[in-house]
Motif scaffolding. Structure first.
Motif, PDB file in Angstrom:
ATOM      1  N   ASN A  32       1.397  -0.925   0.122  1.00  0.00           N
ATOM      2  CA  ASN A  32      -0.018  -0.061  -0.346  1.00  0.00           C
ATOM      3  C   ASN A  32       0.498   1.157   0.135  1.00  0.00           C
ATOM      4  O   ASN A  32       0.769   1.431   0.833  1.00  0.00           O
ATOM      5  CB  ASN A  32      -0.888  -0.267   1.010  1.00  0.00           C
ATOM      6  N   PHE A  33       1.541   1.880  -1.422  1.00  0.00           N
ATOM      7  CA  PHE A  33       2.137   3.127  -1.187  1.00  0.00           C
ATOM      8  C   PHE A  33       1.948   3.606  -2.563  1.00  0.00           C
ATOM      9  O   PHE A  33       1.581   3.454  -2.928  1.00  0.00           O
ATOM     10  CB  PHE A  33       3.714   2.269  -1.834  1.00  0.00           C
ATOM     11  N   ASP A  34       3.065   5.032  -2.231  1.00  0.00           N
ATOM     12  CA  ASP A  34       2.111   5.588  -3.907  1.00  0.00           C
ATOM     13  C   ASP A  34       3.561   6.201  -4.299  1.00  0.00           C
ATOM     14  O   ASP A  34       4.602   5.098  -3.839  1.00  0.00           O
ATOM     15  CB  ASP A  34       0.948   6.691  -3.397  1.00  0.00           C
ATOM     16  N   TYR A  35       4.055   6.074  -5.013  1.00  0.00           N
ATOM     17  CA  TYR A  35       4.749   6.498  -6.148  1.00  0.00           C
ATOM     18  C   TYR A  35       6.206   7.514  -5.175  1.00  0.00           C
ATOM     19  O   TYR A  35       7.192   7.137  -5.363  1.00  0.00           O
ATOM     20  CB  TYR A  35       4.812   6.565  -7.661  1.00  0.00           C
ATOM     21  N   HIS A  36       5.782   8.632  -4.446  1.00  0.00           N
ATOM     22  CA  HIS A  36       6.631   9.081  -3.858  1.00  0.00           C
ATOM     23  C   HIS A  36       6.840   9.024  -1.983  1.00  0.00           C
ATOM     24  O   HIS A  36       7.450   9.584  -1.579  1.00  0.00           O
ATOM     25  CB  HIS A  36       5.566  10.338  -3.745  1.00  0.00           C
TER      26      HIS A  36
END
Length: 142
Positions: A32-36
């Motif tokens: 559960n991550f975003d690209y930043h």
């Protein structure tokens, strides 16, 4: 939640190299991550539906987290307790969920459960971060 004061905060590293080191200590890169930004989790203890984790947040300085070449900076690690419901889900949607598979997991009973013996888990978290840091010699910059 127990916020930890450790020397990893503010340090930078190559994401791919850091991920390899964290993996070698049994830590997982949370899907559960975003690209930043993202986080590494290390399971410190589990009993039934209760788990205590060391969580190390990371922030992208250059690139994106879907590439191992991204440059990351570590945030302040913390210890968190997660309590899940290990029983059956008996709400009005449970039959539909079970037959269609639309919701694979139940909602946690407590995402940030009370941590007993905080000094024990603070010490365990700091020691885990220290072992990881010692293995990252030469990979870190400020």
């Amino acid at each position: 939640m127990i916020l930890l004061q450790t020397p990893i905060e503010g340090k930078q590293a190559n994401f791919g190299a850091a991920r390899s080191v964290f993996d070698s200590f049994g830590c997982s890169f949370c899907s559960n991550f975003d690209y930043h930004q993202g986080k590494f989790d290390a399971l410190l203890w589990r009993d039934g539906g209760e788990s205590i984790y060391l969580r190390v947040p990371i922030y992208v300085v250059d690139g994106e987290l879907d590439h191992s070449s991204a440059q990351i900076e570590f945030g302040a690690p913390f210890v968190i307790k997660h309590v899940v419901n290990v029983g059956l889900d008996h709400d009005e949607n449970s039959f539909v969920t079970a037959t269609t598979g639309l919701a694979q997991f139940q909602d946690p009973v407590d995402q940030d459960g009370y941590i007993y013996d905080k000094s024990r888990w603070e010490q365990a978290g700091k020691e885990t971060v220290e072992r990881i840091l010692n293995s990252m010699t030469g990979l870190l910059s400020s």
